[in-house]
Design an enzyme around this catalytic site. Sequence first.
Site, PDB file in Angstrom:
ATOM      1  N   GLU A 102       0.636  -1.010  -0.022  1.00 28.73           N
ATOM      2  CA  GLU A 102       0.247   0.146  -0.372  1.00 28.73           C
ATOM      3  C   GLU A 102       1.037   1.870  -0.021  1.00 28.73           C
ATOM      4  O   GLU A 102       0.434   2.927   0.646  1.00 28.73           O
ATOM      5  CB  GLU A 102      -0.782  -0.361   1.154  1.00 28.73           C
ATOM      6  CG  GLU A 102      -2.247  -0.627   1.392  1.00 28.73           C
ATOM      7  CD  GLU A 102      -3.176  -0.542   2.522  1.00 28.73           C
ATOM      8  OE1 GLU A 102      -4.138  -0.766   2.140  1.00 28.73           O
ATOM      9  OE2 GLU A 102      -3.053  -0.855   3.466  1.00 28.73           O
ATOM     10  N   HIS A 121      -0.133   5.668   7.337  1.00 23.64           N
ATOM     11  CA  HIS A 121      -1.589   4.985   7.318  1.00 23.64           C
ATOM     12  C   HIS A 121      -1.189   3.806   8.267  1.00 23.64           C
ATOM     13  O   HIS A 121      -0.659   2.707   8.810  1.00 23.64           O
ATOM     14  CB  HIS A 121      -1.703   3.660   5.978  1.00 23.64           C
ATOM     15  CG  HIS A 121      -2.646   3.060   5.845  1.00 23.64           C
ATOM     16  ND1 HIS A 121      -3.923   3.106   5.984  1.00 23.64           N
ATOM     17  CD2 HIS A 121      -1.954   1.718   5.745  1.00 23.64           C
ATOM     18  CE1 HIS A 121      -4.683   1.773   5.734  1.00 23.64           C
ATOM     19  NE2 HIS A 121      -3.543   1.290   5.370  1.00 23.64           N
ATOM     20  N   HIS A 123      -4.491   1.418  10.828  1.00 27.19           N
ATOM     21  CA  HIS A 123      -5.541   0.424  11.162  1.00 27.19           C
ATOM     22  C   HIS A 123      -6.163   0.146  12.640  1.00 27.19           C
ATOM     23  O   HIS A 123      -6.637  -0.506  12.955  1.00 27.19           O
ATOM     24  CB  HIS A 123      -5.705  -1.229  11.122  1.00 27.19           C
ATOM     25  CG  HIS A 123      -4.657  -1.530   9.107  1.00 27.19           C
ATOM     26  ND1 HIS A 123      -4.697  -2.383   9.151  1.00 27.19           N
ATOM     27  CD2 HIS A 123      -4.980  -0.533   8.107  1.00 27.19           C
ATOM     28  CE1 HIS A 123      -3.959  -2.981   8.140  1.00 27.19           C
ATOM     29  NE2 HIS A 123      -4.466  -1.158   7.644  1.00 27.19           N
ATOM     30  N   HIS A 192     -11.631  -0.617   6.777  1.00 29.13           N
ATOM     31  CA  HIS A 192      -9.931  -1.130   6.048  1.00 29.13           C
ATOM     32  C   HIS A 192      -9.306   0.091   7.720  1.00 29.13           C
ATOM     33  O   HIS A 192      -8.426  -0.598   8.359  1.00 29.13           O
ATOM     34  CB  HIS A 192      -9.612   0.487   5.165  1.00 29.13           C
ATOM     35  CG  HIS A 192      -8.164  -0.207   4.231  1.00 29.13           C
ATOM     36  ND1 HIS A 192      -7.627  -0.737   3.505  1.00 29.13           N
ATOM     37  CD2 HIS A 192      -6.722  -0.461   5.380  1.00 29.13           C
ATOM     38  CE1 HIS A 192      -6.734   0.050   3.576  1.00 29.13           C
ATOM     39  NE2 HIS A 192      -5.813  -0.731   4.513  1.00 29.13           N
TER      40      HIS A 192
HETATM   41 ZN   LIG Z   1      -3.814  -1.004   5.147  1.00 30.14          ZN
END
Ligand SMILES: [Zn+2]
Length: 261
Positions: A102, A121, A123, A192
């Site tokens: 990603e 980024h 979660h 996500h």
């Molecule tokens: Zn991710």
Amino acid sequence: MRPVTCSVVLLVAMLAGPSSGIAQSGAPDAKLIEDLVAANRILFDQGVVDGFGHISVRHDKDPNRYLLARNVAPALVKAEDIMEFDLDSNAIDLRDRRIYLERFIHGEIYKLRPDVKAVIHSHSPSVIPFGAARAKLQPIYHMSAFLGTDVPVFEIRDVAGSATDLLVRDKALGQALAKTLGHHPVALMRGHGSVTVGNSIPQVVFRAVYAEMNAKLQADAMRLGSVTFLTPEEAAKAAETIDGQVMRPWELWKRKAMKAE
Ligand SMILES: [Zn+2]
């Protein structure tokens, strides 16, 4: 003097190898790498990332590059794991290393937001419900005032239909996410996680930690009944004040996370 200088440059270029890019752009500042490693450890220590999630920083010598670890759990990142990428998210010197699927999140945000110097980024668990439920993530206290009163949500189905694995695994998806983020500091990703941006590593880490904290507190408050959130004016003023304080927790978190090694 001149021939000596030239041969030194040539020698450095040869040592760096034809594909490393170091000779063209200059090596990143050692302090920047040190902070990026520390940030990886802090994000794990503070519960923002687990085995997954990543943080990048824009290259200090070349705004068209960014630095990101190879594909490894954030808590295990060392200086030698940090790699350089161009803004299309190609590794400058891949060798046999695996890289994050990603990474396009980072490259496409740096392209669209020249003001952004660091991207996370994650979660982070308390934030996830706000990307999936109707309730909007809003600042419940001054520490998360930077969120503002309009946190966007990225819906991958709008771009790629309903049969994806939800990962931002190419440039087109990265670009769509960057557009959803727009000028905001945080965007949620339905089903996500989230993405957080800042003008420095300490600022982006601060934001990711307090976005998670806000989500937890907001969910607690919502269970108690109707909630009073910061007004846009309160949020703007508090964000300005608190932004001058991000180094205080950074020093503390860094000491704790590096000690845990
Ligand atoms: Zn991710």
